[in-house]
Design an enzyme around this catalytic site. Structure first.
Site, PDB file in Angstrom:
ATOM      1  N   GLY A 117       0.780  -1.243   0.000  1.00 39.87           N
ATOM      2  CA  GLY A 117       0.000   0.000   0.000  1.00 39.87           C
ATOM      3  C   GLY A 117       0.806   1.284   0.000  1.00 39.87           C
ATOM      4  O   GLY A 117       0.390   2.288  -0.569  1.00 39.87           O
ATOM      5  N   GLU A 167       4.261   4.896   5.743  1.00 39.25           N
ATOM      6  CA  GLU A 167       3.037   4.088   5.798  1.00 39.25           C
ATOM      7  C   GLU A 167       1.887   4.795   5.093  1.00 39.25           C
ATOM      8  O   GLU A 167       1.830   6.028   5.075  1.00 39.25           O
ATOM      9  CB  GLU A 167       2.719   3.816   7.285  1.00 39.25           C
ATOM     10  CG  GLU A 167       1.481   2.992   7.556  1.00 39.25           C
ATOM     11  CD  GLU A 167       1.525   1.579   7.021  1.00 39.25           C
ATOM     12  OE1 GLU A 167       1.863   1.381   5.836  1.00 39.25           O
ATOM     13  OE2 GLU A 167       1.202   0.643   7.779  1.00 39.25           O
ATOM     14  N   ASP A 168       1.002   4.007   4.501  1.00 39.20           N
ATOM     15  CA  ASP A 168      -0.146   4.597   3.794  1.00 39.20           C
ATOM     16  C   ASP A 168      -1.216   5.086   4.759  1.00 39.20           C
ATOM     17  O   ASP A 168      -1.671   6.216   4.684  1.00 39.20           O
ATOM     18  CB  ASP A 168      -0.740   3.575   2.799  1.00 39.20           C
ATOM     19  CG  ASP A 168      -0.942   2.190   3.410  1.00 39.20           C
ATOM     20  OD1 ASP A 168      -0.779   2.018   4.632  1.00 39.20           O
ATOM     21  OD2 ASP A 168      -1.274   1.253   2.650  1.00 39.20           O
ATOM     22  N   ASP A 191      -4.221   2.813  11.335  1.00 39.74           N
ATOM     23  CA  ASP A 191      -5.544   2.533  11.902  1.00 39.74           C
ATOM     24  C   ASP A 191      -5.328   2.173  13.369  1.00 39.74           C
ATOM     25  O   ASP A 191      -5.191   3.056  14.209  1.00 39.74           O
ATOM     26  CB  ASP A 191      -6.183   1.411  11.067  1.00 39.74           C
ATOM     27  CG  ASP A 191      -7.625   1.131  11.431  1.00 39.74           C
ATOM     28  OD1 ASP A 191      -8.114   1.705  12.407  1.00 39.74           O
ATOM     29  OD2 ASP A 191      -8.281   0.325  10.727  1.00 39.74           O
ATOM     30  N   LYS A 196      -6.351   7.390  10.604  1.00 39.74           N
ATOM     31  CA  LYS A 196      -7.796   7.206  10.718  1.00 39.74           C
ATOM     32  C   LYS A 196      -8.266   7.540  12.128  1.00 39.74           C
ATOM     33  O   LYS A 196      -7.739   7.006  13.108  1.00 39.74           O
ATOM     34  CB  LYS A 196      -8.132   5.745  10.376  1.00 39.74           C
ATOM     35  CG  LYS A 196      -9.565   5.546   9.979  1.00 39.74           C
ATOM     36  CD  LYS A 196      -9.858   4.088   9.715  1.00 39.74           C
ATOM     37  CE  LYS A 196      -9.717   3.738   8.256  1.00 39.74           C
ATOM     38  NZ  LYS A 196     -10.406   2.467   7.933  1.00 39.74           N
ATOM     39  N   PHE A 247     -13.973   2.977   5.112  1.00 37.52           N
ATOM     40  CA  PHE A 247     -13.002   2.198   4.337  1.00 37.52           C
ATOM     41  C   PHE A 247     -12.610   2.989   3.100  1.00 37.52           C
ATOM     42  O   PHE A 247     -13.438   3.256   2.232  1.00 37.52           O
ATOM     43  CB  PHE A 247     -13.554   0.823   3.955  1.00 37.52           C
ATOM     44  CG  PHE A 247     -12.469  -0.083   3.486  1.00 37.52           C
ATOM     45  CD1 PHE A 247     -11.642  -0.730   4.394  1.00 37.52           C
ATOM     46  CD2 PHE A 247     -12.226  -0.257   2.125  1.00 37.52           C
ATOM     47  CE1 PHE A 247     -10.603  -1.536   3.961  1.00 37.52           C
ATOM     48  CE2 PHE A 247     -11.182  -1.054   1.689  1.00 37.52           C
ATOM     49  CZ  PHE A 247     -10.367  -1.700   2.616  1.00 37.52           C
ATOM     50  N   VAL A 248     -11.340   3.376   3.047  1.00 41.22           N
ATOM     51  CA  VAL A 248     -10.884   4.222   1.939  1.00 41.22           C
ATOM     52  C   VAL A 248      -9.983   3.441   0.985  1.00 41.22           C
ATOM     53  O   VAL A 248      -9.300   2.492   1.383  1.00 41.22           O
ATOM     54  CB  VAL A 248     -10.163   5.492   2.460  1.00 41.22           C
ATOM     55  CG1 VAL A 248     -11.119   6.341   3.284  1.00 41.22           C
ATOM     56  CG2 VAL A 248      -8.917   5.159   3.269  1.00 41.22           C
ATOM     57  N   ASP A 274      -5.904  -0.476  -1.244  1.00 36.66           N
ATOM     58  CA  ASP A 274      -6.704  -1.398  -2.049  1.00 36.66           C
ATOM     59  C   ASP A 274      -7.936  -1.906  -1.323  1.00 36.66           C
ATOM     60  O   ASP A 274      -8.065  -1.782  -0.104  1.00 36.66           O
ATOM     61  CB  ASP A 274      -5.856  -2.624  -2.418  1.00 36.66           C
ATOM     62  CG  ASP A 274      -5.696  -3.588  -1.238  1.00 36.66           C
ATOM     63  OD1 ASP A 274      -5.342  -3.127  -0.132  1.00 36.66           O
ATOM     64  OD2 ASP A 274      -5.958  -4.795  -1.400  1.00 36.66           O
ATOM     65  N   ARG A 285      -5.788   0.446  -6.216  1.00 41.32           N
ATOM     66  CA  ARG A 285      -4.528   1.053  -5.763  1.00 41.32           C
ATOM     67  C   ARG A 285      -4.086   2.192  -6.692  1.00 41.32           C
ATOM     68  O   ARG A 285      -3.398   3.112  -6.284  1.00 41.32           O
ATOM     69  CB  ARG A 285      -3.400   0.013  -5.722  1.00 41.32           C
ATOM     70  CG  ARG A 285      -3.558  -1.051  -4.650  1.00 41.32           C
ATOM     71  CD  ARG A 285      -2.234  -1.779  -4.483  1.00 41.32           C
ATOM     72  NE  ARG A 285      -2.356  -3.044  -3.772  1.00 41.32           N
ATOM     73  CZ  ARG A 285      -2.342  -3.180  -2.456  1.00 41.32           C
ATOM     74  NH1 ARG A 285      -2.244  -2.122  -1.687  1.00 41.32           N
ATOM     75  NH2 ARG A 285      -2.439  -4.361  -1.891  1.00 41.32           N
TER      76      ARG A 285
HETATM   77  P1  5GP Z   1      -3.350  -1.244  11.614  1.00 37.48           P
HETATM   78  O1  5GP Z   1      -2.358  -2.270  12.039  1.00 37.48           O
HETATM   79  O2  5GP Z   1      -2.879   0.192  11.839  1.00 37.48           O
HETATM   80  O3  5GP Z   1      -4.729  -1.468  12.211  1.00 37.48           O
HETATM   81  O4  5GP Z   1      -3.596  -1.483  10.061  1.00 37.48           O
HETATM   82  C1  5GP Z   1      -3.034  -0.691   9.110  1.00 37.48           C
HETATM   83  C2  5GP Z   1      -3.185  -1.341   7.763  1.00 37.48           C
HETATM   84  O5  5GP Z   1      -4.547  -1.735   7.547  1.00 37.48           O
HETATM   85  C3  5GP Z   1      -2.864  -0.359   6.655  1.00 37.48           C
HETATM   86  O6  5GP Z   1      -1.506  -0.394   6.295  1.00 37.48           O
HETATM   87  C4  5GP Z   1      -3.766  -0.842   5.543  1.00 37.48           C
HETATM   88  O7  5GP Z   1      -3.127  -1.877   4.834  1.00 37.48           O
HETATM   89  C5  5GP Z   1      -4.959  -1.435   6.261  1.00 37.48           C
HETATM   90  N1  5GP Z   1      -6.091  -0.473   6.348  1.00 37.48           N
HETATM   91  C6  5GP Z   1      -6.577   0.129   7.458  1.00 37.48           C
HETATM   92  N2  5GP Z   1      -7.609   0.931   7.158  1.00 37.48           N
HETATM   93  C7  5GP Z   1      -7.781   0.847   5.817  1.00 37.48           C
HETATM   94  C8  5GP Z   1      -8.697   1.468   4.894  1.00 37.48           C
HETATM   95  O8  5GP Z   1      -9.569   2.285   5.218  1.00 37.48           O
HETATM   96  N3  5GP Z   1      -8.548   1.131   3.584  1.00 37.48           N
HETATM   97  C9  5GP Z   1      -7.604   0.247   3.150  1.00 37.48           C
HETATM   98  N4  5GP Z   1      -7.558   0.021   1.844  1.00 37.48           N
HETATM   99  N5  5GP Z   1      -6.728  -0.347   3.992  1.00 37.48           N
HETATM  100  C10 5GP Z   1      -6.818  -0.049   5.308  1.00 37.48           C
END
Ligand code: 5GP
Length: 182
Positions: free
Chosen positions: A46, A101-102, A105, A133, A155-156, A162, A168
């Site tokens: 991502g 990082e993209d 969350d 987020k 969910f973006v 993706d 993507r």
């Molecule tokens: P975390 O470990 O911070 O909960 O998860 C982060 C990862 O979850 C991000 O790198 C991404 O791959 C995925 N993710 C979390 N929220 C979203 C979202 O809204 N859209 C997408 N496409 N991926 C997300």
């Protein structure tokens, strides 16, 4: 103007918004890392699009490297237990590491990665996330030093993000229509 993908409900951040955000982050990082030994590490897949833009917005010398991780467990995304599928090619000992990082969350994946990378003795270790987020009542497990922008708890997709490996390549960040994934 970019045509809106039919699966996308609305655009959160346009190409122009993204360009401004990345420029600002690049300037900040360039100031902070002047004279340092900067390594940008992106987590596949991502963060690849953001990495490509961010590295060109930074005007101090840098190296790049990539990691790929896969999550364990049913609720893989937020379990925080990850397996390294592709490790770094370079040694980060004594270097100034910035994880790119993209979207942040829960932050559990990054928390694990930061623990793992800090064991390798970098001079410094920070995170630059394009999106953060906002989840009501929840605090991320890590505190990123650089944040592009906050985004709502939806969910973006797009700009590297993706759903089932699609979207993507959208040049903007948008909210996916719920009927696409429900
Ligand atoms: P975390 O470990 O911070 O909960 O998860 C982060 C990862 O979850 C991000 O790198 C991404 O791959 C995925 N993710 C979390 N929220 C979203 C979202 O809204 N859209 C997408 N496409 N991926 C997300």
């Amino acid at each position: 103007m970019t045509t809106l993908h039919p699966d996308v409900e609305s655009v959160l951040f346009s190409e122009e918004d993204i360009a401004q955000i990345v420029k600002r982050m690049g300037e900040q990082i360039s100031r902070d890392y002047a004279g340092k030994d900067l390594v940008l590490i992106a987590v596949l897949r991502g963060a690849v699009v953001f990495m490509g833009d961010l590295m060109r917005a930074i005007d101090v010398p840098l190296s790049i490297d990539f990691m790929a991780v896969s999550s364990y467990g049913a609720n893989a995304k937020s379990s925080g237990i990850v397996r390294i599928v592709k490790d770094l090619d370079m040694d980060i000992k004594g270097r100034d590491v910035l994880i790119v990082e993209d979207i942040l969350d829960s932050g559990l994946t990054l928390k694990y990665l930061m623990q793992n990378l800090s064991n390798r003795g970098p001079a410094s270790l920070e995170v630059a996330t394009f999106l953060w987020k906002d989840v009501e009542g929840k605090q991320a497990a890590i505190d990123p030093k650089y944040v592009g922008t906050h985004c709502p708890d939806a969910f973006v997709v797009g700009y590297g993000l993706d759903y089932a490996e699609h979207y993507r390549n959208l040049p903007y960040v948008g909210i996916l229509k719920p009927e696409v994934y429900s």
